[in-house]
Design an enzyme around this catalytic site. Structure first.
Site, PDB file in Angstrom:
ATOM      1  N   SER A   1       0.867  -1.190   0.000  1.00 43.17           N
ATOM      2  CA  SER A   1       0.000   0.000   0.000  1.00 43.17           C
ATOM      3  C   SER A   1       0.896   1.230   0.000  1.00 43.17           C
ATOM      4  O   SER A   1       2.046   1.169   0.458  1.00 43.17           O
ATOM      5  CB  SER A   1      -0.850   0.008   1.272  1.00 43.17           C
ATOM      6  OG  SER A   1      -1.478   1.253   1.447  1.00 43.17           O
TER       7      SER A   1
ATOM      8  N   TYR B   1      -1.779  -0.580  10.711  1.00 45.59           N
ATOM      9  CA  TYR B   1      -1.941  -0.987   9.306  1.00 45.59           C
ATOM     10  C   TYR B   1      -0.742  -0.512   8.473  1.00 45.59           C
ATOM     11  O   TYR B   1      -0.141  -1.288   7.733  1.00 45.59           O
ATOM     12  CB  TYR B   1      -3.239  -0.410   8.737  1.00 45.59           C
ATOM     13  CG  TYR B   1      -3.409  -0.704   7.264  1.00 45.59           C
ATOM     14  CD1 TYR B   1      -3.781  -1.976   6.848  1.00 45.59           C
ATOM     15  CD2 TYR B   1      -3.176   0.274   6.293  1.00 45.59           C
ATOM     16  CE1 TYR B   1      -3.919  -2.267   5.480  1.00 45.59           C
ATOM     17  CE2 TYR B   1      -3.316  -0.005   4.940  1.00 45.59           C
ATOM     18  CZ  TYR B   1      -3.689  -1.278   4.545  1.00 45.59           C
ATOM     19  OH  TYR B   1      -3.806  -1.562   3.201  1.00 45.59           O
TER      20      TYR B   1
END
Ligand SMILES: NC(=O)c1ccc[n+]([C@@H]2O[C@H](COP(=O)([O-])OP(=O)(O)OC[C@H]3O[C@@H](n4cnc5c(N)ncnc54)[C@H](OP(=O)(O)O)[C@@H]3O)[C@@H](O)[C@H]2O)c1
Length: 253
Positions: free
Chosen positions: A135, A148
């Site tokens: 990501s 995360y």
């Protein structure tokens, strides 16, 4: 038997990888589609021209991993493509995120991804591909998304090292998208909860996956979809993170 293996295949980018790999690599014998929701995998199988082997499992569960090992021993497939797309995120400050949610993100995004990669590596050959879905959150620490972002920094670091370990043999491509319009966004609170500047960068899963498959074919190390995310990647390399974090804090208000 020549196969592609895709985790997180029941929705979002994983599902799109199944569709696009099937159309690019029509000579594969099977696609092994892994996720917990079997119905979604069955449905996907019906629309694909290649046989989709539905493998409903929780990839963090050691018993399920054991069964997957048995399948590998039985079929001894040639794994042409492995896509690690399964992942989850919780968008809250660390203080109010439960210990279970923190551990769950680390377990799925880091430990299970590593275990799945190790499991399939012995069945890969020269010119096989590994695609890791990380990501853009891996580029810089993210307040309110701290665990995360840290798990995705792990995926980026682990995969960059693997890229070098396997160079000239197996290609490793790390996909680092900004926000993508999938169920993931709903799980983290929906588009409306996102800061307005971030909403502008939401990409379609079809486009991100198409770019990733092209980049993997070119053996690119990192695949970043879109001009703005490419600029963000460069900014994160040249501007001190404390300055960038201050800017993000100001524009998020
Ligand atoms: N969407 C974004 O904005 C965005 C941006 C950057 C990176 N990413 C990353 O992209 C990847 C794909 O996410 P997505 O956006 O496509 O979201 P998604 O639609 O929510 O897909 C997540 C997939 O992971 C599977 N999964 C979750 N937990 C699992 C488990 N324990 N065992 C097996 N499978 C599991 C889910 O299937 P089941 O529920 O059926 O198990 C689902 O197929 C993730 O790694 C995510 O972190 C997403």
């Amino acid at each position: 038997m020549k196969i592609a293996v895709i985790t997180g295949a029941s929705s979002g980018m994983g599902k799109e990888f199944v569709r696009q790999i099937a159309s690019h690599y029509g000579w594969l014998d099977e696609i092994w589609a892994i996720a917990r929701r079997s119905e979604a995998l069955e449905e996907l199988g019906k629309e694909i021209g290649i046989k989709v082997r539905v493998i409903p499992m929780d990839i963090t569960d050691p018993k399920s991993i054991g069964k997957l090992k048995e399948m590998l021993r039985e079929y001894k497939p040639y794994v042409k493509y492995l896509v690690n797309a399964a992942g989850c995120g919780v968008h809250r400050s660390v203080e109010v995120t439960s210990a279970g949610d923190c551990a769950g993100m680390i377990d799925l995004n880091c430990r299970a991804l590593t275990e799945i990669t190790r499991l399939f590596l012995p069945y890969m050959r020269q010119k096989s591909h590994i695609v890791m879905v990380a990501s853009a959150a891996a580029f810089i620490p993210q307040p309110e998304f701290a665990v995360y972002a840290a798990t995705k920094a792990y995926v980026l670091s682990f995969s960059r090292a693997l890229f070098r370990e396997l160079r000239g043999y197996i290609a490793v491509t790390i996909v680092c998208p900004g926000p993508v319009d999938t169920e993931f966004l709903e799980h983290i609170g929906g588009k409306k909860r996102m800061p307005s500047y971030k909403r502008r960068f939401i990409a379609r899963p079809e486009a991100v996956v198409n770019q990733a498959i092209l980049d993997a074919a070119r053996k690119k190390e990192i695949s970043i979809y879109g001009f703005s995310m490419k600029c963000f990647f460069i900014l994160c390399k040249i501007v001190p993170h404390r300055v960038l974090l201050k800017i993000v804090e100001v524009i998020s208000k």
